[in-house]
Design a protein around this motif. Structure first.
Motif: not given
Length: 183
Positions: A16-20, A162-165, A157-158
């Motif tokens: 959920s966090y990764c999706l904003g 995304s997860i690291a960001n 890699l993508k």
């Protein structure tokens, strides 16, 4: 909400966090670390995920949390000096992901410390920097270990980026929230 959520709930919160979507401010740093590693491990074919944290006083990077390192426990608890400058100091200079692979030469991959190479026992892995409100927080390491298909692909890699960001973004927001609340 308890700071120690069941694994499936942590994954839902991280996704959920990764999706904003907004995440509870009470989500403690350790849970964010665990959640990040769980998501990478569960949604990709990556077999080992290690999160290393910067110890500013000792000038080291130390393995803090690991998944999939049962056959290589020393990798999960690695320690790498940050002096003299090396691969990790280069990674920690800015937000970035480096895919270490013999087919993808990179100017900083030659700086990987020999001791870390021995612990990883892999020629194909991703290392990403993570930041918090104070600067460099640590790294996220991921590989496929000794699985049948050891080769990392562009999609993984993508996902890692995304997860690291999202991990960095959440840590920075936690720091801002803590400053606002005076904790």
């Amino acid at each position: 909400m308890s700071p120690f959520l069941p694994r499936h709930r942590r994954i839902c919160v991280c996704v959920s966090y990764c999706l904003g979507y907004e995440v509870c401010d009470l989500f403690v740093e350790h849970e964010v670390i665990r959640c990040t590693a769980d998501v990478l491990f569960d949604v990709t074919e990556l077999q080992r995920v290690v999160i290393g944290l910067v110890d500013r006083k000792a000038m080291t990077l130390q393995g803090y949390y690991a998944i999939g390192c049962e056959d290589s426990p020393r990798l999960g608890k690695f320690t790498a000096g940050l002096q003299p400058p090396n691969f990790f100091t280069q990674i920690l200079r800015k937000p970035q992901a480096v895919w270490v692979n013999s087919d993808r030469p990179n100017e900083i991959t030659g700086l990987v410390p020999g001791e870390f190479k021995q612990l990883a026992q892999s020629d194909d892995y991703i290392v990403m920097s993570v930041f918090n409100g104070k600067g460099a927080f640590g790294i996220l390491y991921a590989d496929k270990a000794a699985s049948g298909n050891q080769s990392i692909n562009e999609m993984e890699l993508k996902v890692c980026r995304s997860i690291a960001n999202a991990f960095s973004k959440h840590l920075i927001l936690m720091a801002k929230s803590t400053k606002k609340s005076g904790i």
